[in-house]
Design a protein around this motif. Structure first.
Motif, PDB file in Angstrom:
ATOM      1  N   ASP A 140     -50.391   7.802   6.466  1.00 35.39           N
ATOM      2  CA  ASP A 140     -50.709   9.170   6.048  1.00 35.39           C
ATOM      3  C   ASP A 140     -51.920   9.672   6.812  1.00 35.39           C
ATOM      4  OD1 ASP A 140     -49.169  10.314   3.555  1.00 35.39           O
ATOM      5  OD2 ASP A 140     -49.396   8.163   3.165  1.00 35.39           O
ATOM      6  N   THR A 171     -49.119  21.559  11.535  1.00 36.45           N
ATOM      7  CA  THR A 171     -47.711  21.987  11.437  1.00 36.45           C
ATOM      8  C   THR A 171     -46.881  21.357  12.547  1.00 36.45           C
ATOM      9  OG1 THR A 171     -48.394  24.085  10.446  1.00 36.45           O
ATOM     10  CG2 THR A 171     -46.174  23.976  11.361  1.00 36.45           C
ATOM     11  N   GLN A 174     -46.321  17.690  11.768  1.00 35.68           N
ATOM     12  CA  GLN A 174     -45.284  17.499  10.761  1.00 35.68           C
ATOM     13  C   GLN A 174     -43.887  17.527  11.379  1.00 35.68           C
ATOM     14  OE1 GLN A 174     -46.386  20.654   8.104  1.00 35.68           O
ATOM     15  NE2 GLN A 174     -47.838  19.396   6.953  1.00 35.68           N
ATOM     16  N   GLU A 178     -41.578  13.869  12.158  1.00 38.17           N
ATOM     17  CA  GLU A 178     -40.408  13.762  11.284  1.00 38.17           C
ATOM     18  C   GLU A 178     -39.508  12.614  11.749  1.00 38.17           C
ATOM     19  OE1 GLU A 178     -38.116  17.051   8.969  1.00 38.17           O
ATOM     20  OE2 GLU A 178     -37.334  17.022  11.020  1.00 38.17           O
ATOM     21  N   ARG A 183     -46.620  10.571   7.572  1.00 43.59           N
ATOM     22  CA  ARG A 183     -46.726  11.866   6.905  1.00 43.59           C
ATOM     23  C   ARG A 183     -48.037  12.553   7.283  1.00 43.59           C
ATOM     24  NH1 ARG A 183     -45.478  10.079   0.708  1.00 43.59           N
ATOM     25  NH2 ARG A 183     -47.614   9.253   0.944  1.00 43.59           N
ATOM     26  N   SER A 185     -50.443  15.872   6.289  1.00 47.48           N
ATOM     27  CA  SER A 185     -50.680  16.862   5.242  1.00 47.48           C
ATOM     28  C   SER A 185     -51.995  17.582   5.506  1.00 47.48           C
ATOM     29  CB  SER A 185     -50.758  16.176   3.863  1.00 47.48           C
ATOM     30  OG  SER A 185     -49.617  15.375   3.609  1.00 47.48           O
ATOM     31  N   ALA A 246     -46.913  18.876   2.095  1.00 49.36           N
ATOM     32  CA  ALA A 246     -47.228  19.419   3.416  1.00 49.36           C
ATOM     33  C   ALA A 246     -48.520  20.220   3.403  1.00 49.36           C
ATOM     34  CB  ALA A 246     -46.067  20.283   3.899  1.00 49.36           C
TER      35      ALA A 246
END
Length: 275
Positions: A140, A171, A174, A178, A183, A185, A246
């Motif tokens: 993360d 953004t 993210q 994928e 992840r 955030s 997100a």
């Protein structure tokens, strides 16, 4: 069969900007939830004070010097944390400061400093840990943004520009991450009572508050506490695999209005319902 393996029991975490404010509160909160934590900041002695408190409470933590505007410092921080705690499972990128001022009265050097800290510094941290996370297919990275990136605020133009660019970077991360199991955030604090910015002179803060009221950006005088953001960041980090948060915006709740005041607002001056 589960779609994803659960988080490992041991999740070493990096917290950048951990000497005070949101970073310090986040490091303390994560440690209380069982994360081994590496606290990084330029004021490493302040981080060490927090480390002593965390260890006294049974947590695992270390303090290391970190200047996100220095590439070598970032590399040393990540390397030292990995050597001491193990492979990094969580990054909280929250190092930063701000200065108030109108853009046309702010030097390009000062403007660039905000970009270096809030955007380039966050990028340095992320790119130092992401290859290992992608290889392990989990991890993360949580960035501390700002509501100023979502709704620009006068007198914070350089800071707002840097945080807006940070939103674009996250953004893209993210989308690009994928399918990797990693992840990304971003957590956006609203007005928060910390030392960042609020130690400035009345000559700088006064005009800013006036303009915020003019543009409807100072509806009440309540502020978030650093602990409020720490809980939110820890919540994002602990979200079970299979989903991720997100974007998360946290705003201070307004003080409770007096019942009589609310009645006055609902009625006109003659006691008739307001139009």
């Amino acid at each position: 069969m589960a779609r994803f393996e659960p988080h490992p029991d041991r999740r070493p975490a990096l917290v950048a900007g951990a000497s005070s404010g949101i970073g310090a509160a986040t490091a303390t909160q994560l440690a209380a939830h069982g994360f081994p934590v590496a606290l990084g900041a330029r004021r490493v002695e302040k981080c060490q004070e927090l480390v002593d408190e965390i260890r006294a409470g049974g947590g695992e933590a270390i303090a290391l010097p970190l200047d996100v505007t220095d590439a070598d410092s970032v590399k040393s921080f990540v390397h030292g944390a990995t050597e001491a705690l193990g492979e990094i499972e969580l990054l909280v990128a929250g190092a930063g400061d701000t200065d108030f001022g109108r853009i046309h009265e702010t030097s390009t050097t000062e403007f660039e400093q905000q970009i270096q800290i809030h955007l380039i510094g966050a990028n340095r941290l992320a790119t130092a840990v992401l290859p290992g996370m992608v290889e392990r297919r989990r991890g993360d990275v949580i960035f501390v943004g700002s509501d100023v990136a979502l709704r620009q605020r006068p007198h914070m133009g350089a800071y707002g520009a840097a945080k807006s660019a940070l939103v674009a970077m996250v953004t893209n991360l993210q989308m690009e991450l994928e399918g990797t199991g990693v992840r990304a955030s971003i957590v956006h604090p609203g007005p928060t009572k910390t030392s960042m910015g609020w130690s400035l002179s009345a000559e700088k803060i006064g005009p800013a508050l006036e303009d915020w009221a003019k543009w409807g950006q100072a509806r009440h005088d309540y502020f978030l506490r650093a602990a409020d953001l720490a809980r939110a960041i820890t919540f994002v980090a602990e979200t079970p695999r299979g989903g991720f948060i997100a974007n998360l915006e946290i705003q201070p709740e307004a003080p409770l209005a007096d019942v009589k005041d609310r009645q006055k607002l609902a009625l006109g001056e003659e006691g008739m319902p307001g139009q």
